[in-house]
Write an enzyme that holds these catalytic residues in place. Structure first.
Site, PDB file in Angstrom:
ATOM      1  N   THR A  94       0.814  -1.211   0.000  1.00 31.79           N
ATOM      2  CA  THR A  94       0.000   0.000   0.000  1.00 31.79           C
ATOM      3  C   THR A  94       0.849   1.263   0.000  1.00 31.79           C
ATOM      4  O   THR A  94       0.478   2.268  -0.612  1.00 31.79           O
ATOM      5  CB  THR A  94      -0.933   0.012   1.225  1.00 31.79           C
ATOM      6  OG1 THR A  94      -1.802  -1.114   1.160  1.00 31.79           O
ATOM      7  CG2 THR A  94      -1.779   1.272   1.278  1.00 31.79           C
ATOM      8  N   SER A 141       1.418  -7.490  -0.326  1.00 26.62           N
ATOM      9  CA  SER A 141       2.107  -8.374   0.622  1.00 26.62           C
ATOM     10  C   SER A 141       1.583  -9.809   0.656  1.00 26.62           C
ATOM     11  O   SER A 141       2.341 -10.714   1.033  1.00 26.62           O
ATOM     12  CB  SER A 141       2.095  -7.777   2.026  1.00 26.62           C
ATOM     13  OG  SER A 141       0.793  -7.676   2.546  1.00 26.62           O
ATOM     14  N   THR A 175       0.919  -4.037   4.435  1.00 23.38           N
ATOM     15  CA  THR A 175       0.624  -4.273   5.853  1.00 23.38           C
ATOM     16  C   THR A 175      -0.036  -5.619   6.132  1.00 23.38           C
ATOM     17  O   THR A 175       0.036  -6.111   7.261  1.00 23.38           O
ATOM     18  CB  THR A 175      -0.273  -3.157   6.410  1.00 23.38           C
ATOM     19  OG1 THR A 175      -1.495  -3.110   5.666  1.00 23.38           O
ATOM     20  CG2 THR A 175       0.423  -1.807   6.329  1.00 23.38           C
ATOM     21  N   ASP A 176      -0.673  -6.234   5.128  1.00 26.79           N
ATOM     22  CA  ASP A 176      -1.447  -7.451   5.409  1.00 26.79           C
ATOM     23  C   ASP A 176      -0.588  -8.577   5.961  1.00 26.79           C
ATOM     24  O   ASP A 176      -1.019  -9.319   6.842  1.00 26.79           O
ATOM     25  CB  ASP A 176      -2.186  -7.910   4.152  1.00 26.79           C
ATOM     26  CG  ASP A 176      -3.401  -7.048   3.847  1.00 26.79           C
ATOM     27  OD1 ASP A 176      -3.721  -6.170   4.670  1.00 26.79           O
ATOM     28  OD2 ASP A 176      -4.026  -7.240   2.789  1.00 26.79           O
TER      29      ASP A 176
END
Length: 410
Positions: A94, A141, A175-176
């Protein structure tokens, strides 16, 4: 010399990266001492030949700024000899996302922007450190693989840990699955230099995008001497969190990475890191040397629920899993029928099966079971990373159980 030549391209790592994604060189280069670009390059090359084993060579003026390529092929668009040096590994996510809608916080394209463009967007970082960027991937990710993690760990050990002139490193990441990469690097890069993993909850094109300030803070922490000897760190939204404990706790909000029970290590105020405690490593941390590893064995995670079917366990084994982590209910519980299937798999295939918890916090204790292993305080994602690294070292059931026991209550 073209602008694109200033990007680092290590062998085999940059195929598919479109040079057009990279922006023009930062404006600060145009403000350098008014000598020819050719003269700058000649001076930098001459300096390499006389480099000190500890510091980059200083020009006559200790504050002079010039472009520089070090012995690892890292290209610094600025070399201010009074500042520390930081390597940025970019993986996409992101923080490098883009959308036609500047209010979009979902539905954007992750990994649409290259490392040079990310760096150009934050010229303030060049007041903090000299930075060199490496584009190791440009993906969301969920597409980060164990082979990419291995490659990043080896790169960090070589170009950061083994280079006495390098202060630390930053990894930009979606971030995932950020917590998984951070946990992996915490276990495999252990030279004491700050390894800071950073991301964003809003794409770069969004109003009030959080990525640029997060990146500035990450570089600041990576360059700061008080960040040393703390293991890998996660920096987002003004917080500094241990990679060993950090988890994404909210799918949407910017204040998402937390160590709920353990707390943050520190905070960043006006871009100045403040740590609440002196350097200390997490209880139960296990470290690994992956320089000679070529792959990480497959470990699957199975989520426990009411009326869970046993065939998911057998399917995982039949499809090549070398270890299993169960995201159990409560403190790692599963149904009686599934527990029987676990005993069958463990005895028939000599397969390590780790019980963790789907709750997100709390301990799954070690037991006397010869079929399963309690994950301690490690959540399923981190238990999977640890089990994979242990299997890569050919550890048996007893050794695996001992490693997990360190992360729980004795």
């Amino acid at each position: 010399m073209s602008h694109d030549a200033l990007l680092v391209r290590l062998p085999g790592e940059y195929s598919g990266i479109n040079p057009s994604e990279q922006s023009s060189l930062p404006r600060h280069i145009a403000k350098m001492t008014k000598i020819s670009f050719k003269t700058i390059i000649v001076a930098a090359l001459a300096a390499v030949g006389n480099a000190s084993p500890v510091l980059y060579p200083r020009a006559t003026d200790s504050n002079s700024t010039y472009v520089f390529t070090n012995s690892h092929g890292l290209n610094f668009t600025q070399m201010n000899t009074t500042l520390p040096n930081v390597t940025i590994l970019a993986t996409g996510g992101t923080i490098a996302g883009s959308s036609n809608d500047n209010t979009a916080t979902t539905g954007y394209k992750a990994g649409a922007i290259g490392i040079q463009q990310l760096m150009d967007a934050v010229p303030e970082m060049l007041d903090v450190a000299n930075v060199a960027g490496i584009q190791v991937a440009n993906v969301g990710s969920p597409d980060v693989t164990s082979s990419l993690l291995l490659r990043m760990a080896k790169t960090l050990n070589e170009v950061v840990c083994d280079d006495p002139t390098m202060s630390g490193a930053v990894i930009t990441h979606g971030t995932d699955t950020l917590e998984e990469t951070a946990f992996f690097l915490d276990a495999t890069v252990n030279c004491g230099k700050p390894i800071v993993v950073v991301g964003a909850m809003r794409p770069a094109t969004a109003i009030s995008a959080d990525g640029p300030f997060n990146l500035l803070q990450a570089v600041t922490v990576a360059a700061h001497p008080t960040a040393r000897n703390r293991g890998a760190l996660v920096v987002l939204n003004d917080h500094i969190v241990s990679a060993f404990y950090a988890s994404k706790t909210n799918a949407n909000t910017m204040d998402t990475f937390k160590a709920v029970e353990m707390g943050n290590l520190g905070s960043i105020v006006s871009n100045k890191p403040y740590f609440f405690y002196p350097p200390v490593l997490p209880t139960g941390k296990t470290t690994f040397d992956v320089r000679n590893d070529t792959s990480i064995p497959r470990v699957d995670i199975l989520y426990a629920y009411q009326d869970m079917h046993n065939d998911t366990l057998y399917d995982a084994v039949n499809n090549g899993a070398k270890g299993i982590v169960i995201a159990g209910s409560g403190s790692g519980s599963v149904s009686t029928a599934f527990d029987t299937a676990i005993d069958d798999i463990a005895s028939t295939h000599s397969l390590p099966i780790v019980l963790s918890s789907r709750t997100g916090n709390g301990e799954v204790p070690l037991t006397d079971s010869t079929s399963t292993i309690g994950s301690g305080f490690l959540n399923p994602a981190k238990a999977r990373i640890l089990l994979g690294l242990l299997l890569a070292e050919n550890k048996g059931f007893k050794e695996i159980k001992e490693a997990f026991a360190k992360s729980g209550v004795a």
